[in-house]
Write a protein that holds these residues in place. Structure first.
Motif, short mmCIF file in Angstrom:
data_model
loop_
_atom_site.label_atom_id
_atom_site.label_comp_id
_atom_site.label_asym_id
_atom_site.label_seq_id
_atom_site.Cartn_x
_atom_site.Cartn_y
_atom_site.Cartn_z
N LEU A 42 0.85 -1.19 0.00
CA LEU A 42 0.00 0.00 0.00
C LEU A 42 0.88 1.24 0.00
CD1 LEU A 42 -2.43 -1.04 2.91
CD2 LEU A 42 -2.78 -1.42 0.45
N GLY A 43 0.43 2.31 -0.65
CA GLY A 43 1.18 3.54 -0.48
C GLY A 43 1.25 4.47 -1.68
N ASP A 44 2.19 5.41 -1.57
CA ASP A 44 2.32 6.52 -2.49
C ASP A 44 3.47 6.30 -3.47
OD1 ASP A 44 4.56 6.94 -0.87
OD2 ASP A 44 3.59 8.49 0.33
N SER A 45 3.96 7.39 -4.07
CA SER A 45 4.96 7.28 -5.13
C SER A 45 6.29 6.74 -4.64
CB SER A 45 5.18 8.64 -5.80
OG SER A 45 5.58 9.62 -4.85
N TYR A 46 6.61 6.92 -3.36
CA TYR A 46 7.87 6.39 -2.86
C TYR A 46 7.86 4.87 -2.79
CZ TYR A 46 11.09 10.19 -1.88
OH TYR A 46 12.02 11.19 -2.02
N ALA A 47 6.68 4.27 -2.82
CA ALA A 47 6.56 2.82 -2.92
C ALA A 47 6.27 2.37 -4.35
CB ALA A 47 5.46 2.31 -1.99
N ALA A 48 5.63 3.22 -5.14
CA ALA A 48 5.16 2.82 -6.47
C ALA A 48 6.22 2.94 -7.55
CB ALA A 48 3.94 3.65 -6.86
N LEU A 49 7.03 3.98 -7.50
CA LEU A 49 7.91 4.31 -8.61
C LEU A 49 9.27 3.64 -8.49
CD1 LEU A 49 5.63 6.41 -8.80
CD2 LEU A 49 7.33 8.10 -9.48
N GLY A 50 10.01 3.61 -9.60
CA GLY A 50 11.36 3.06 -9.61
C GLY A 50 12.02 3.44 -10.92
N ASP A 51 12.37 2.46 -11.73
CA ASP A 51 12.93 2.69 -13.06
C ASP A 51 11.77 2.88 -14.03
OD1 ASP A 51 14.01 2.32 -15.69
OD2 ASP A 51 15.70 1.24 -14.86
N SER A 52 11.71 4.05 -14.67
CA SER A 52 10.57 4.37 -15.53
C SER A 52 10.49 3.49 -16.77
CB SER A 52 10.64 5.84 -15.95
OG SER A 52 11.83 6.09 -16.69
N ARG A 53 11.58 2.79 -17.09
CA ARG A 53 11.58 1.90 -18.25
C ARG A 53 10.94 0.55 -17.95
NH1 ARG A 53 17.92 1.93 -19.11
NH2 ARG A 53 17.66 1.53 -16.86
N GLU A 54 10.68 0.27 -16.67
CA GLU A 54 10.18 -1.05 -16.26
C GLU A 54 8.78 -0.90 -15.66
OE1 GLU A 54 12.95 -3.40 -13.97
OE2 GLU A 54 14.62 -2.18 -14.68
N SER A 55 7.78 -0.82 -16.51
CA SER A 55 6.41 -0.64 -16.03
C SER A 55 5.87 -1.94 -15.45
CB SER A 55 5.50 -0.19 -17.18
OG SER A 55 4.16 -0.15 -16.76
N ALA A 56 5.17 -1.80 -14.33
CA ALA A 56 4.52 -2.95 -13.71
C ALA A 56 3.07 -3.08 -14.15
CB ALA A 56 4.59 -2.83 -12.18
N GLY A 57 2.62 -2.19 -15.03
CA GLY A 57 1.23 -2.23 -15.46
C GLY A 57 0.31 -1.63 -14.43
N GLY A 58 -0.97 -1.94 -14.52
CA GLY A 58 -1.95 -1.33 -13.63
C GLY A 58 -2.37 0.03 -14.16
N PRO A 59 -3.14 0.79 -13.37
CA PRO A 59 -3.59 2.11 -13.83
C PRO A 59 -2.43 3.01 -14.22
CG PRO A 59 -4.73 1.45 -11.83
CD PRO A 59 -3.63 0.47 -12.02
N ALA A 60 -2.52 3.63 -15.38
CA ALA A 60 -1.42 4.47 -15.85
C ALA A 60 -1.13 5.61 -14.89
CB ALA A 60 -1.76 5.03 -17.25
N ALA A 61 -2.15 6.12 -14.22
CA ALA A 61 -1.97 7.24 -13.30
C ALA A 61 -1.09 6.90 -12.11
CB ALA A 61 -3.33 7.73 -12.79
N CYS A 62 -0.93 5.60 -11.82
CA CYS A 62 -0.17 5.19 -10.64
C CYS A 62 1.32 5.07 -10.90
CB CYS A 62 -0.72 3.87 -10.11
SG CYS A 62 -2.40 4.00 -9.44
N SER A 63 1.72 4.87 -12.16
CA SER A 63 3.14 4.80 -12.54
C SER A 63 3.91 3.74 -11.77
CB SER A 63 3.81 6.17 -12.36
OG SER A 63 3.19 7.15 -13.16
N ARG A 64 3.30 2.58 -11.54
CA ARG A 64 4.00 1.52 -10.83
C ARG A 64 5.14 0.96 -11.68
NH1 ARG A 64 -1.62 -1.26 -9.74
NH2 ARG A 64 -2.45 0.19 -8.16
#
Length: 328
Positions: free
Chosen positions: A78-100
């Motif tokens: 659970l959480g915000d961008s500090y948990a969701a984001l990482g390397d922008s070239r490696e998308s985890a999928g899911g809602p585009a707005a979340c940038s996982r």
């Protein structure tokens, strides 16, 4: 039952895809104190609970990595961008707005043999109300991912609720060559409001206590680990760089004090609710002023780290995963 909370307007707190607003969410999360370890109610140890860059995180071959069978079969992040984001070239999928990102710490922790199925509900820009309510179209409440079988939960939340955007927008005004405005006295302008927001979010009986209660109701058998915010600015001016030198000395110091207050409050709230918080540490500088191949966060993002601006790098996310593994 968790009742969705109303958002308290204290300035811009919502993540967009623009670098400027991404920056406004994170600059204040700097290391500000010597390393501390705190013991939770269950006897486990929280690493670096005040966010220093001293110490060394557990490597991926640590205790969890050596287990033959999963100790945690159902992991929810659970959480915000500090948990969701990482390397922008490696998308985890899911809602585009979340940038996982597949390089975020939930996915890195899931790579341990001791952790089995991951449900990554994290979302960039999330605030506490987004745990119980939909953050935006196509983004379900994060609590929907929890159920009675969930046995591990990680939680990164509260930074956007206490106004990272407002804080950083203030301390960076007039700091860049393209900004002709005069610097502001951010301590005088915002100090009282920020302190009040931290108390309202993380204090005894505050919003975060409702979050922990809701997690306990939905997943009563889960181990819950709160994650603090990875250091962005260096611990001392000696490790500074052009970006930090562009800030006024008083604003830089105030930002460090705010960062200490936030991370200390995250730790206090976790312990008060019978859990722990973690933050990886290192005996070398890992701030956004460090060399690109050593930094855990990045001021500007893009190549060569491919992190989002003012957010953790893939290296920082791995360090956070290792710190969680050490704690559980």
């Amino acid at each position: 039952m968790f009742t969705p909370l109303h958002r308290r307007a204290v300035g811009s707190r919502t993540l967009t895809t623009s670098l400027a607003l991404a920056a406004s969410l994170a600059l204040a999360v700097a290391p500000v104190a010597a390393a501390q370890s705190t013991t939770g109610a269950d006897g486990t140890i929280a690493l670096g609970s005040l966010g220093s860059t001293a110490g060394t995180p557990l490597p991926a071959t640590g205790s969890l990595g050596s287990l033959a069978q999963p100790a945690y079969a159902d992991y929810v992040a659970l959480g915000d961008s500090y948990a969701a984001l990482g390397d922008s070239r490696e998308s985890a999928g899911g809602p585009a707005a979340c940038s996982r990102s597949l390089a975020n710490y939930p996915n890195r922790l899931d790579a341990y043999p001791a952790v089995d199925d991951l449900t990554d509900a994290t979302c960039g820009g999330a605030q506490i109300p987004d745990l119980a309510g939909s953050q935006s179209a196509g983004v379900p409440p994060q609590f929907d991912a929890l159920d009675s079988t969930t046995d591990l939960v990680t939680l990164s939340i509260g930074g956007n609720d206490v106004g990272f955007g407002t804080i950083v927008g203030c301390i960076t005004q007039g700091a860049l060559p393209t900004d002709p405005r005069a610097p502001r006295d951010c301590r005088a302008e915002l100090g009282g409001t920020v302190a009040s927001d931290i108390t309202e979010v993380f204090g005894d009986g505050g919003e975060i206590d409702e979050v922990y209660a809701a997690i306990g109701e939905a997943a009563p058998g889960a181990t819950v680990i709160a994650t603090q915010y990875l250091p962005l600015m260096p611990e001392s001016d000696e490790d500074g760089c052009a970006f930090t030198e562009a800030l006024t000395e008083d604003n830089l110091q105030w930002a460090r004090e705010v960062a200490e207050s936030i991370n200390d409050a995250v730790d206090d709230a976790a312990q008060r609710n019978g859990h722990i918080s973690v933050l990886p540490t290192s005996d070398v500088d890992r701030s956004a002023c460090a060399p690109a191949d050593e930094r855990w966060t990045d001021f500007f993002g893009g190549a060569p780290t491919y992190a989002a601006g003012m957010h953790p790098t893939a290296l920082g996310q791995q360090a956070m995963a290792d710190a969680i593994a050490a704690a559980i």
